[in-house]
Design an enzyme around this catalytic site. Sequence first.
Site, short mmCIF file in Angstrom:
data_model
loop_
_atom_site.label_atom_id
_atom_site.label_comp_id
_atom_site.label_asym_id
_atom_site.label_seq_id
_atom_site.Cartn_x
_atom_site.Cartn_y
_atom_site.Cartn_z
N LEU A 89 -18.34 -7.29 -38.33
CA LEU A 89 -18.19 -8.72 -38.01
C LEU A 89 -16.76 -9.07 -37.60
CD1 LEU A 89 -20.45 -10.31 -40.79
CD2 LEU A 89 -21.07 -9.68 -38.44
N GLY A 90 -15.98 -8.06 -37.27
CA GLY A 90 -14.65 -8.31 -36.70
C GLY A 90 -13.61 -8.75 -37.71
N SER B 282 -11.16 -7.08 -39.20
CA SER B 282 -9.79 -6.62 -38.92
C SER B 282 -9.16 -7.42 -37.78
CB SER B 282 -9.84 -5.11 -38.65
OG SER B 282 -9.07 -4.74 -37.57
N ALA C 3 -9.99 -10.44 -36.79
CA ALA C 3 -9.78 -11.83 -37.22
C ALA C 3 -8.50 -11.94 -38.05
CB ALA C 3 -10.99 -12.33 -38.00
N ASP D 65 -13.20 -7.20 -29.95
CA ASP D 65 -13.12 -7.92 -31.23
C ASP D 65 -11.96 -8.91 -31.22
OD1 ASP D 65 -15.06 -6.06 -31.79
OD2 ASP D 65 -14.17 -5.36 -33.67
C1 MEV Z 1 -16.64 -2.67 -32.73
O1 MEV Z 1 -16.81 -4.01 -33.14
C2 MEV Z 1 -17.10 -2.50 -31.32
C3 MEV Z 1 -16.96 -1.08 -30.76
O2 MEV Z 1 -17.46 -1.13 -29.44
C4 MEV Z 1 -15.52 -0.61 -30.75
C5 MEV Z 1 -14.65 -1.33 -29.74
O3 MEV Z 1 -15.14 -1.95 -28.82
O4 MEV Z 1 -13.42 -1.21 -29.89
C6 MEV Z 1 -17.79 -0.10 -31.54
#
Ligand code: MEV
Length: 321
Positions: free
Chosen positions: A99-100, A102, A104, A146
């Site tokens: 859910l992002g 890091s 955020a 992200d």
């Molecule tokens: C991670 O939220 C998404 C991935 O595609 C990694 C990235 O885009 O850096 C798995």
Amino acid sequence: MAGGNAERIGSAAGKVILLGEHAVVYGAPAIVVGIERGATARASAADEVSRLVIGKELAVVGSDGSDLARAFLALLDACEVTAPVRIEVSTELPAGAGLGCSAALAVAIVRALDAFQDRPARTATEVGRCAMAWERVFHGNPSGVDAAAAARGGCLFYQRTADESAQAIKVLRLAAPLTLAIGHSGVASSTRAMVEHVAKLRERRREMVDRSVRAIDSLVQNAKLALEAGDTVGLGRLMDLNQMLLSGLMLSTEEIETMCRLAREAGALGVKLTGSGGGGCVVALAPDDPAPILERWEKAGFRSFSTRVEGDAPRPTVGSP
Ligand code: MEV
């Protein structure tokens, strides 16, 4: 510089990738939405060395060689911080859930640092770019999706470019609101490890991985059209197809497959893992009311919540944390 003991605050959104994770690392586009749950950072003057306080128990002081300290120092550097600063962060996002969390945290810290230094506000693109200094320490080869979602919120069509300063980010105006149910498999996963897993698979079976990346690219392009046309049923089908391709890359797990099945049985229009896979969260597109999907997951022991995405802005979330 903020005067006296003044505290400055920065905040950022968490995110849910609707389609395109992993393929986005290899140059395909992804569609991501910012969610209300996010992170907050508070900046105040420190005595001698800069310090990062995460929760009550963990404090990083200057450089101790850990990833966290290196990431923090990289952010201080990217934001050209000249005086010792104490940053205290909090987040409603579970770590390792896709859910992002890091990104955020990084975006919230950048904003708090800028406010602490009385800097004129940067654009969302610039904030996202600064946050990448932190993301690179934790994730090795992040696509930047992200950080872009954390800085901007809304619904974005994101594509990495060879020149990082020129990422292609398009804000999508949704023709119909989206109701998303998000469930946690209960297993934390590492984005770095999952991205490396795909890279290793690509070393062994390059043609297969590249074919999947191309197929995901085309699903994402179609999903963009579906979103712009308000075709929620079509979008759900595309999400299901994306999940099949992600399973083929061995990114799914038994828990994720169970959650996908339960969501479909409860009426989801489409459902897939979101983020790096190997654990973390699942996102289901609900026809309207997300309650039957959430109930089904909760009954099976998976924590969940729902969020509504309307226009280009995230809506408040409801459900268990
Ligand atoms: C991670 O939220 C998404 C991935 O595609 C990694 C990235 O885009 O850096 C798995």
